[in-house]
Every structure is written in C-alpha cells, then in structure tokens.
Design a protein around this motif. Structure first.
Motif, PDB file in Angstrom:
ATOM      1  N   ILE A  23      51.526  34.794  24.926  1.00  0.00           N
ATOM      2  CA  ILE A  23      52.086  33.668  25.657  1.00  0.00           C
ATOM      3  C   ILE A  23      51.744  33.431  27.108  1.00  0.00           C
ATOM      4  CG2 ILE A  23      54.447  33.355  26.821  1.00  0.00           C
ATOM      5  CD1 ILE A  23      55.885  34.265  23.999  1.00  0.00           C
ATOM      6  N   ASN A  24      51.263  34.471  27.601  1.00  0.00           N
ATOM      7  CA  ASN A  24      50.794  34.628  28.891  1.00  0.00           C
ATOM      8  C   ASN A  24      49.505  33.932  28.937  1.00  0.00           C
ATOM      9  OD1 ASN A  24      52.170  35.921  31.393  1.00  0.00           O
ATOM     10  ND2 ASN A  24      52.714  37.246  29.852  1.00  0.00           N
ATOM     11  N   SER A  25      48.693  34.025  28.129  1.00  0.00           N
ATOM     12  CA  SER A  25      47.328  33.290  28.259  1.00  0.00           C
ATOM     13  C   SER A  25      47.638  31.771  28.265  1.00  0.00           C
ATOM     14  CB  SER A  25      46.295  33.496  26.872  1.00  0.00           C
ATOM     15  OG  SER A  25      46.857  34.733  26.179  1.00  0.00           O
ATOM     16  N   VAL A  26      48.554  31.333  27.202  1.00  0.00           N
ATOM     17  CA  VAL A  26      48.893  29.999  27.166  1.00  0.00           C
ATOM     18  C   VAL A  26      49.829  29.463  28.527  1.00  0.00           C
ATOM     19  CG1 VAL A  26      50.462  28.187  26.061  1.00  0.00           C
ATOM     20  CG2 VAL A  26      49.093  29.768  24.753  1.00  0.00           C
ATOM     21  N   LEU A  27      50.506  30.328  28.903  1.00  0.00           N
ATOM     22  CA  LEU A  27      51.214  30.113  30.466  1.00  0.00           C
ATOM     23  C   LEU A  27      49.928  29.920  31.564  1.00  0.00           C
ATOM     24  CD1 LEU A  27      54.374  31.964  30.440  1.00  0.00           C
ATOM     25  CD2 LEU A  27      54.074  29.899  30.163  1.00  0.00           C
ATOM     26  N   ALA A 191      55.674  32.713  35.011  1.00  0.00           N
ATOM     27  CA  ALA A 191      55.187  33.482  33.816  1.00  0.00           C
ATOM     28  C   ALA A 191      55.802  34.782  33.630  1.00  0.00           C
ATOM     29  CB  ALA A 191      53.686  33.669  34.305  1.00  0.00           C
ATOM     30  N   SER A 195      58.100  36.309  30.653  1.00  0.00           N
ATOM     31  CA  SER A 195      57.625  37.649  29.840  1.00  0.00           C
ATOM     32  C   SER A 195      58.662  38.775  29.947  1.00  0.00           C
ATOM     33  CB  SER A 195      56.374  38.143  30.687  1.00  0.00           C
ATOM     34  OG  SER A 195      55.525  37.207  30.928  1.00  0.00           O
TER      35      SER A 195
ATOM     36  N   PHE B 334      59.929  31.993  20.173  1.00  0.00           N
ATOM     37  CA  PHE B 334      58.824  32.253  21.123  1.00  0.00           C
ATOM     38  C   PHE B 334      57.580  31.620  20.917  1.00  0.00           C
ATOM     39  CE2 PHE B 334      62.039  34.857  23.135  1.00  0.00           C
ATOM     40  CZ  PHE B 334      61.653  34.504  24.689  1.00  0.00           C
ATOM     41  N   LEU B 335      57.217  31.806  19.716  1.00  0.00           N
ATOM     42  CA  LEU B 335      55.967  31.552  19.159  1.00  0.00           C
ATOM     43  C   LEU B 335      55.986  29.843  19.198  1.00  0.00           C
ATOM     44  CD1 LEU B 335      54.774  33.304  15.920  1.00  0.00           C
ATOM     45  CD2 LEU B 335      53.623  33.257  18.107  1.00  0.00           C
ATOM     46  N   THR B 338      55.295  28.457  22.510  1.00  0.00           N
ATOM     47  CA  THR B 338      54.099  28.669  22.977  1.00  0.00           C
ATOM     48  C   THR B 338      53.036  27.678  22.219  1.00  0.00           C
ATOM     49  OG1 THR B 338      54.587  30.889  23.093  1.00  0.00           O
ATOM     50  CG2 THR B 338      52.248  30.410  23.447  1.00  0.00           C
ATOM     51  N   VAL B 341      53.046  24.235  23.532  1.00  0.00           N
ATOM     52  CA  VAL B 341      52.260  24.071  24.743  1.00  0.00           C
ATOM     53  C   VAL B 341      51.042  24.273  24.591  1.00  0.00           C
ATOM     54  CG1 VAL B 341      51.730  25.239  27.076  1.00  0.00           C
ATOM     55  CG2 VAL B 341      54.037  25.143  26.286  1.00  0.00           C
ATOM     56  N   LEU B 342      50.471  25.213  23.722  1.00  0.00           N
ATOM     57  CA  LEU B 342      48.977  25.116  23.368  1.00  0.00           C
ATOM     58  C   LEU B 342      48.564  23.928  22.587  1.00  0.00           C
ATOM     59  CD1 LEU B 342      46.789  27.368  23.308  1.00  0.00           C
ATOM     60  CD2 LEU B 342      47.479  27.883  20.752  1.00  0.00           C
TER      61      LEU B 342
END
Lengths: 375, 416, 291
Positions: A23-27, A191, A195, B334-335, B338, B341-342
C-alpha cells in the motif's frame, strides 16, 4: 513484558507488513513521488539555485547592505543579458536590443517573430541567464513590498505582521524548497494515517471474533490484557510511524534541501507565521505532529475495534473520520500548523483537544471492558 | 430467489452501511448547496433560449444585439448617461455611487451584464474555433509529455481522426448552441467531475464493503461449515454474487437519485437538455469539450450514467472474486483500494515510446477518474474513440473470467 | 472452597439464574442440566467472565471479583467454544496463554511438554493448529486449562469432539486431578461423570435442583425404576401410563425401562436407578419440549 511482546507480534504479522509495504509503494507513487523525483521542477531550479547562492553569500537573512549587493549582482547580470541580446542581430531587428526593452516588451500583443525569439531564449535554448534574471526580479519586487501589510486583516494578524516588520523578519528567500516540503509532508501525513489505521484497526476485534477473549480474561492477567493490547497498539503505531518516516525522509534527503535548514520560516517568501522556527526546527515540529496524529488515530482505531461487531463495520465507521480529517484537519495541523492564515493557537488547541478526547474515550472503554459480561 | 433475498438482507440491514449512506448523501447535498450561489444567474441561459432558440444563428444574434441596445437605452434612463456597454458603466462606477441605484436597478444591470457576456462569447465563437489546430495541438502534447516512437504514431493517427471529427462538428455547428458559460461557471466539471466523482467514490466504498461483507459473511460468522454443506452448498456463492450486484445497483441508484435529485432541483437544466455537449459555451479550460459523436447534454448524462453503472457492477464482480480468494473483508477492502489506485497509475510506469502507454490506460480506474471526459476526443492522452466501450468490454471479459475461475476454485476448496 | 451465595443473573427481562446457593470443596463436581438451563451462565460467573446481577461468589471467604488476579491465577478454564490462532502451533499457543497466566517462560516450556504428553499431542507440538481435528483442538484446550496447575478447574463440555479412547484417558486424568483440586465439569453426557464425580449438581428452571452424590441422587428413585418386555402394539398405551426412560427392540418385542410410582405389576423387574434415569425423569418436561 512477554505478554506485551506477544500482543505486538499479533499486530505486526508478516501478512500485515507485506500489505503495508504494498500500500505504501502505491501511495508513494500516487502522492509523494512527484515531489521527490521532480524537485526542483523546471524553472524552480533557478529559484532553488538562487536561494542557495543567497544563503552562501548573505547567510540566513539579508540586511540592507546585502540587498544592495544583491541588486548589484542583478545589474551585472542585466549587463550580461544586454551583451547577449546585442550579440544577436535578430533581437535588434525586433527592437529587443537591451534586456530592459526585452522585459518591458508588450508580450500580450506580441509579434510572431518576437515571440519566437522569446521562446528560443526561454525554452528551446534555455539560456539560464534569462531565467535567473526573472527570479532576481521577483525577489527584488518582494523586497520592495517588505514593509507592506495585506489589507483587511484581523487585529492579531496585523499585529503579527507589524511585529515581523519591526524585527526585520522579511519573506525574501525563495520558497521552492519550503513549498516542496509542505506538499511532501502533507502527503507523507496521508500515507502514515492510512498505514496506522490499516495496521492497528483489527487488533482488538480479531481476538473477539476468534473467541479467544474468554480464555484470555480468565487467566491471571485477566482483563488487564485489554490495557496491554492498547499499549501494544500504541507501540505498533510508533513503530509503523518511525519506520515510514525513516523511509520517506531518506527519500526526501534526495531533494538536497539541507542548506535551507537554518533559514527561519518567516524568511521564506509569503510564509508569515506565528512563530519563527528554522526550517529544521519545523521539520521536528512536523514529526511530533505526525506522531500525535498517528497515535490519536491508532487509539481511535482500537476504540472502534473494541466496539464494532465485524470488520466491515470497522472499516465503515472509520471512513468518515479519516476522510473528514483529511478534508478539514490535515493542512491546519500539519503543513500550516503555524501559518498566520490560521488562528494562532488553532493547531495547539486542536492537538490538545483530540488528545484529550481520545484518551477519555479510551478510558471509558477500559472501564466498560472491566465490567462487561463476556458472552 | 429466497436465498438471494437473504443474502441481500445481510448487506442492506448492516447499520454501518446505512449510516454511511446517510452521511455520504448529506455530504453530497452539502457540497452542491454550498456551490449553488450562482444558480439564479444560470437562469439567464433559459431566458436566452426561450427568446432566441437553442441554436445560435446570425439572425438570432442580431436580434440579441438589438435587445441589448434597447437595454443600454434603458440603462441610460437609469443612469442618465449613454454607455456602449454595461461594462464601461461598471468600470467607471465609484464605490459610493452604488447606493444611488435601487435593488431593482441592480437586478437589471446584473442581467444586462450577463446578457452582454453571453453575447460577446457567442460572437467570438467562430474566431476562437478558427484558432484551434487539433493536429498541431496534438503534436504539442506529444512534445510536452515526451512521447515518441510507436506511441506517438498511434496518438497522431487517432488525433488526426479526431481533427476530422472536430471539423465535422464545426460544420454541423454543434458548438453553436446555448449552454451555461463554461469559463464562468464550470458547470460541466462541477456536475461530471466534482459531483459524479463524489458519488462514484462513495458508492464504490459502499459497494466494495457490501460485496466483501456478503462474500465473506459465512467465514467471518463461522457458519461456513453449515451453509456450504447444505443442499444449495457452494452454489451459494452464485447467490452471493447476484446479491452483491443487486445491492450495488440499489446503493448507487440511491446515492445517484438523492444527489442528482438535489443537483437538478437547484440548477435548472430544463432548457439545455438538448443543447450539444460540444457547445462552445461548454468550453472550460484550454480546449473545448468535443465528443466523438453528436451528443446532447441529456444524452451525454444518460451515457455517463450507464457507463458508471456498468463500471460499478464490474467493480462489484471484481471485489467478489478478490474476496473469495482473500476470505477476509478487511484485507479485501485495502487490496481493492490499492489496486484501484495502481490501475490509475499504471500508464505512468510504462515506457513513453510504446503503445503499452495507451493500452495500460484502458483500465476501469482510469475510465472512472476521467468520467467527465467520457466519449470525448478532447480527453488528453486517452482521446481514443473506442476507449469507453473497449475498456468496458475488456474488463467485462476479465471480470467474468476472474469470477468464473475463483468460483471454480471455491467449489473445490477445502472449507475448514 | 467456593461459595455461591444468593446468586441471580438477569439479561434485561430474561432471567438466566435465580437465587442459586452452592458450596464447592475439593473434589469433582458434575454440573448436569439440559441446554439452556443456565449451566453456562453459572460457569461463566465462576470464571469471572460475567458478573452476578445479585449475590456474590466467594473463594475461601473472599469475593472472587475483588480477588481479581489472585483468583484467576488459581483458575483453569476451558470454554465450551474457544478460539485459537490458526497459524500458531500448540506450543506457541500455549506459550502465549502461559504468558497471560503469568508463568515464566522456562517453567512454561517444561509444563507444556508435560501437558502435551498427557493429552497425547507430543508428536504435533510444532504443527500449525489450522490442520488439527476437532478432538486435537479440544485436547489443546484441556492442556491450556491445566497450564497453571489450577486449584480450581472449570471445564465447559470438555469431552466434545473426543473419541471413546480419548474420553477414557480424560476421565483418568480428571480423577487424578480432582484429588487435590476443585474440578467442575459441565456436561450433558451423563456417562462422562457418573463414575467419577463426587457430587452432581443439577439445575432446573433457573434454580438448583440437586447437589448430592450420585448414589444419593439415584436413591430418590429407588424402587421406581423397572424393566419389562411388552408387545410393540402396547407401547402407546404403556407410554401414557408410565414415564418411559428407554426402549430397545428384541425379537419383535420391546424391552422398556421406565419409572412407575405406586404399585408394580408382577412381570416388571425392579432395577437399580442410574443417574441417567434421574436426569430423564427430572427434565422430562424440557426434554419433551425438545421433541
């Protein structure tokens, strides 16, 4: 201690850490990458370089003599520009033989040829000198207005402006690094908030829905385990925030803004503030802010976690809080926490209020947990 | 059927989801009401259409000009001075003089000001459109984004086709129809970007939560051993999928009805439904909104609504498949967020000289985020004429395949 | 010694237990009642999970809720249904609970080894529990209750999911334990406790019915339990006049066991009453309601 360690291990599982990293990589790419990868962006480069030059030459403030020197450098550069323009006949033909004429030319009703020449200077060949001159002009302009106060201000704000002028704290240094940092921290704040909520939320609900609570509460530790779980959640929040801050600030260090760290915030253009920390002190201020916000949301998540019946409700109930905070709370509490455009004590009072509310809320829940029938 | 209703009930009676629905609706209404200061001014367009017809013709403009002249005479009656334009009067007006005029006078002055604004905009349409060079603009974009190679070829090809369409549009005079002044009110962006994106994201949140709730309900309530060993057995997942889709529809229908109901209650669109969405007045930023097809405002709205509903059903299906695999509604949520957004960021990871750049933008996320520019050739790098239906069809196939695979997997899965 | 004094428990309008008085010394107590009689409520109160609405529970003269951890450190409890972490091994899981029970890690490791041996799980010490059968999980639960060498051991339906061999082993374990402890077992499987319980506690209509030894409880039906053989056709009539306990088909006839108070008939054989007979007799209304 061992109990605490066990609870901590239950929060920071491998699965959760993988999800957290993903998630943090995407954010990162959504929110933060731009302000790292593209800094200084385009013509901000000249602003950034000029800022560094000013700090080297004049230190972290600029007095009158130093300003005269600044103007002298400008005049020298204008001369260089004149030389450049005169060395090229095309400019003369369009009546642009000096920089002054070039600057004052009526670009709105421009001729096609002049426009082409201008584009050439600024974009195609990108003659640094012309960009630098523009930046210097901008700063000189700000210097001229340094003693003026915006109209229609509240009394306190006006007083603060007067105070700043009296103390000769003028916004004269290029603000690129500062603005970049403000955008950066707002996004890092987002972010980190996501998290923390992600990691901490399930803590208490999970044991409840797995029906482990009856066994836990009949051990010697008993219901005090609830407090241990909260403590473990707080520590986990702390770990998550620290880890993320470490990563994001190492990335930030690529921006190379440390030479601005000793400059006081009021010295950056358009950045009047209630207090006058240095850039570096402000970073520290920000870091404390993010820890507080993180811990508040961590505690809030745990509070909801001990109230709601299932995971979907756990997410659902937090959506309005998180989004609401992002809309109204994020900027006043993080990047703008000492900005003159917010009431002076707004951020401090807000911080205190949310801390008190959350602590009270948690205390009430602890009381409830102590007495509650476990069915 | 009874099973299906039971599954729907699981989501629809969840108090938190009902509470969220109410919060979201209230929030949307707040946003619309708080940006409705200019709703009275918008009525000028209705007046103009009543008077001069929907289409802007030379004759009607002449008539319009005459009427403005008459109004200026009336202004002379009020002020005692002859002005060429109400703007001249307003520019020369000193602060203390304002009080000389009654509220009624000001009403008149303001409406005259609006008329002049619309008139001058209408007058400059030809000039503004003559300046637009679609092909050159496209080349400029390529340079600005640093796109080369195959990608540049593809883009130019499509852009040339769009240039044709643009010419055709101008010839048809689709752009010469009255609409709310885009550069002043930004009604298109407000409706299709601000309002629509709010609704879409809110209903997506609800849909994902509801779908995840329904799908993982048995596992999270530890009833999986009972339910999946009944006569209906694992086919129950089919009911769950159907229920998810139905609930998604109901939820977005509710949100749309409440929000758009408020919107059209406040903003009177009654006269502009048939105006072309490519109207010159619907020009807000650097480039006017130009659709690939001759669509009216009403048709565009319906088109976008249909698009959004399909998108949401697909997202519901994808969430279903995801939560069958993940088995936890929490992680699913959450997946999903994400991955959404991806999907949106995907093109930024692609080489700028490869067609992958465009292919990777055919995602439901990108389609969702660019919903206000649907069906338009003026849609930046995703101007492609087939963008909407291609994205929808591809993802429909992907969703169906994904659901089918996960269903098969689920039928054979060990349930503990 | 545990004393339950005038305890009632209400959930809103619903009364789960009313005015119960009990005393427990060392030994094994069987808590016997049909489902819904308030068994689990009593157990949960003894385990401090729920608090009495009225009355108090004392351990050695002190209120157990006031004793707090000093009570719970003497307590071993196995809930009727209990959760576990799927990805933990029994060892990890027991270490976790040992920590909560305040047992030092070294002691815990020894104890865990010993207990897993006792419940025959030595060969799966480090296997993840998600692969375990119901019986294995149940045995982990039993081990967990014994971790802190409890003075008071409360087991709610402990034999659920155990096979006959495991049950037998479990009974031995219990008799062993009950020598110097207070053990309370809630169950509705009479055979589990009939032979080993020192005393049986029966609850009916939210109130205490019996608290006595098996023999004394059975004595209440002395001379009233009979067996006889009848024709299948007579069964309906027979049922009307007597309280049937069990019936068995043999060579076209029915052998029935029943209770009859009053004069007996010649062809009936009087038999000694069993605990199960008392159970069926006392709860006949509730049980018939079930059918």
């Amino acid at each position: 201690m061992r109990v605490l360690w066990n609870e901590l291990k239950k929060i920071l599982t491998w699965k959760m850490l993988v999800l957290l990293i993903f998630i943090n990589s995407v954010l990162y790419f959504l929110l933060i990458e731009f302000d790292i990868e593209y800094f200084p962006n385009g013509s901000d480069m000249y602003s950034y370089n000029l800022g560094i030059e000013m700090i080297k030459k004049y230190g972290i403030t600029m007095d009158r003599d130093e300003f005269i020197d600044f103007e002298k450098t400008y005049a020298d550069d204008v001369k260089k520009a004149d030389d450049y323009l005169q060395s090229r006949e095309e400019f003369g033909e369009e009546g642009l033989e000096t920089y002054e004429k070039f600057r004052d030319y009526d670009w709105v009703n421009r001729s096609g040829k002049a426009s082409e020449l201008r584009d050439e200077v600024f974009f195609n060949q990108s003659v640094d000198l012309f960009w630098e001159l523009q930046e210097r002009e901008r700063l000189i302009e700000f210097y001229k207005w340094k003693d003026s106060i915006p109209e229609r201000l509240s009394k306190k704000k006006q007083q603060r402006f007067e105070e700043l002028i009296a103390q000769k704290k003028f916004g004269l240094y290029p603000e690129v690094a500062w603005m970049n940092f403000k955008r950066f921290i707002a996004n890092v704040g987002i972010a980190i908030l996501f998290s923390v909520v992600l990691v901490i939320s399930p803590v208490i609900l999970k044991d409840r829905s797995r029906q482990i609570v009856p066994m836990q509460y009949t051990t010697k530790k008993g219901r005090k385990l609830f407090r241990t779980k909260i403590l473990a959640g707080v520590i986990a929040t702390f770990i998550v925030i620290t880890a993320l801050l470490t990563v994001y600030f190492s990335l930030y260090s690529l921006n190379n803004t440390s030479m601005f760290f000793d400059v006081r915030v009021n010295t950056f253009i358009g950045n009047e503030s209630w207090f006058d920390p240095t850039f570096f002190q402000f970073i520290m201020l920000f870091i404390s802010g993010i820890y507080i916000i993180g811990l508040v949301f961590g505690l809030l998540s745990m509070a909801f976690s001990s109230l709601v019946p299932n995971m979907v409700s756990l997410i659902g109930i937090q959506i309005p809080f998180v989004i609401g905070f992002l809309i109204i709370g994020l900027y006043p509490l993080l990047p703008d926490m000492i900005s003159i455009w917010n009431p002076k004590w707004l951020s401090l009072i807000s911080y205190c209020t949310i801390i008190i509310i959350v602590i009270l809320f948690t205390a009430v829940l602890w009381k409830r947990e102590k007495k509650m029938d476990i069915l | 059927m009874r099973i299906f209703l039971h599954e729907c009930k699981k989501a629809l009676t969840s108090p938190i989801l009902i509470a969220l629905l109410i919060v979201f609706s209230a929030f949307n209404i707040f946003i619309i009401v708080s940006s409705s200061d200019h709703k009275e001014e918008l009525k000028m367009v209705n007046e103009i259409i009543d008077r001069y017809g929907r289409e802007i013709t030379d004759d009607s403009l002449k008539q319009f000009q005459k009427d403005i002249q008459n109004d200026l005479l009336e202004l002379k009656g009020i002020t005692g001075q002859q002005f060429d334009s109400v703007y001249v009067f307003l520019d020369g007006l000193r602060f203390e003089e304002q009080e000389q005029y009654s509220d009624k006078d000001w009403e008149f002055i303001n409406s005259l000001q609006l008329k002049e604004m619309y008139f001058s905009m209408a007058n400059s349409i030809d000039e503004s459109y003559a300046e637009i060079d679609v092909v050159a603009g496209g080349q400029g974009d390529l340079k600005r984004y640093g796109i080369g190679g195959k990608a540049a070829e593809t883009y130019s090809e499509e852009n040339e086709e769009f240039a044709e369409r643009f010419k055709e549009m101008v010839n048809n005079e689709e752009h010469k129809e009255w609409f709310f002044a885009g550069k002043s009110y930004f009604m298109h962006s407000f409706l299709f970007k601000t309002v629509f994106l709010h609704i879409i994201i809110e209903s997506l949140l609800l849909i994902v939560l509801m779908t995840a709730l329904i799908t993982t309900y048995e596992f999270e309530n530890r009833t999986q051993l009972l339910t999946y060993s009944t006569r209906r057995g694992r086919k129950l997942m089919k009911d769950k999928l159907a229920a998810s889709l139905a609930v998604s529809t109901v939820i977005s229908l509710l949100l749309f009805t409440i929000t758009l109901g408020t919107y059209f209650f406040l903003f009177d669109y009654s006269h502009v439904w048939e105006t072309s969405i490519s109207s010159a007045f619907n020009w807000e930023y650097n480039f006017p909104n130009v659709t690939w097809w001759d669509l009216s405002v009403g048709e565009f709205l319906i088109g976008v609504l249909v698009l959004v509903f399909i998108i949401q059903l697909l997202f519901s299906g994808l969430t279903f498949a995801l939560s069958v695999i993940v088995k936890s509604s929490y992680i699913t949520f959450f997946l999903f967020a994400t991955l959404f957004v991806l999907g949106w960021l995907l093109p930024t990871f692609m080489p700028k000289s490869s067609n992958l750049l465009f292919v990777s933008s055919y995602t439901l996320s990108t389609l969702t985020m660019a919903i206000s520019q649907s069906f338009m050739g003026s849609n930046g790098l995703i101007l492609f004429k087939n963008f909407e239906w291609m994205t929808i069809s591809c993802w429909m196939v992907i969703t169906i395949v994904f659901c089918a695979i996960t269903y098969k997997y689920f039928r054979k899965m060990d349930i503990q | 010694m545990i004393v339950v004094k005038d305890v009632s428990k209400q959930y809103g309008d619903f009364t789960a237990l009313q005015n119960v008085n009990l005393e427990f010394g060392n030994g094994l107590y069987g808590l016997l009642a049909p489902n819904g009689a308030g068994k689990t409520t009593l157990i949960k109160m003894l385990a401090t999970l729920i608090a009495p609405t009225e009355g108090e529970i004392f351990y050695n003269g002190k209120n157990i809720n006031d004793m707090d951890d000093r009570y719970r450190e003497r307590l071993g409890y196995l809930p009727q249904q209990f959760g576990y972490y799927k990805n933990y091994s029994p060892k990890q899981y027991l270490l976790y609970l040992a920590a909560l029970k305040g047992i030092g890690k070294k002691d815990a490791l020894d104890k865990i080894e010993e207990l897993l041996e006792k419940v025959a799980l030595s060969d799966v010490v480090n296997k993840k529990m998600k692969k375990f059968s119901g019986g294995m999980i149940q045995r982990v639960g039993i081990a967990q209750a014994l971790l802190n060498d409890p003075e008071i051991l409360i087991l709610d339906e402990p034999t659920a999911g155990l096979d006959p061999k495991e049950r037998a082993r479990f009974r031995h374990l219990l008799t062993d334990l009950a020598r110097e402890r207070l053990v309370i077992i809630s169950t509705h499987i009479v055979s589990d406790i009939e032979s080993i319980a020192n005393e049986i506690i029966m609850i009916r209509n939210k109130q205490l019915l019996y608290k006595d030894s098996v023999a004394d409880i059975c004595a209440t039906l002395n001379g009233c339990v009979f067996e006889t053989t009848i024709d299948y056709d007579q069964l309906e009539d027979f049922r009307k006049n007597n309280i049937l306990l069990s019936e068995k088909q043999e060579y076209g006839n029915m052998t029935v066991r029943f209770i009859h108070k009053g004069d007996s008939e010649i062809e009936w054989t009087s038999v000694p009453p069993h605990l199960e007979d008392v159970f069926l007799y006392e709860y006949r209304d509730e049980l018939e309601g079930d059918n």
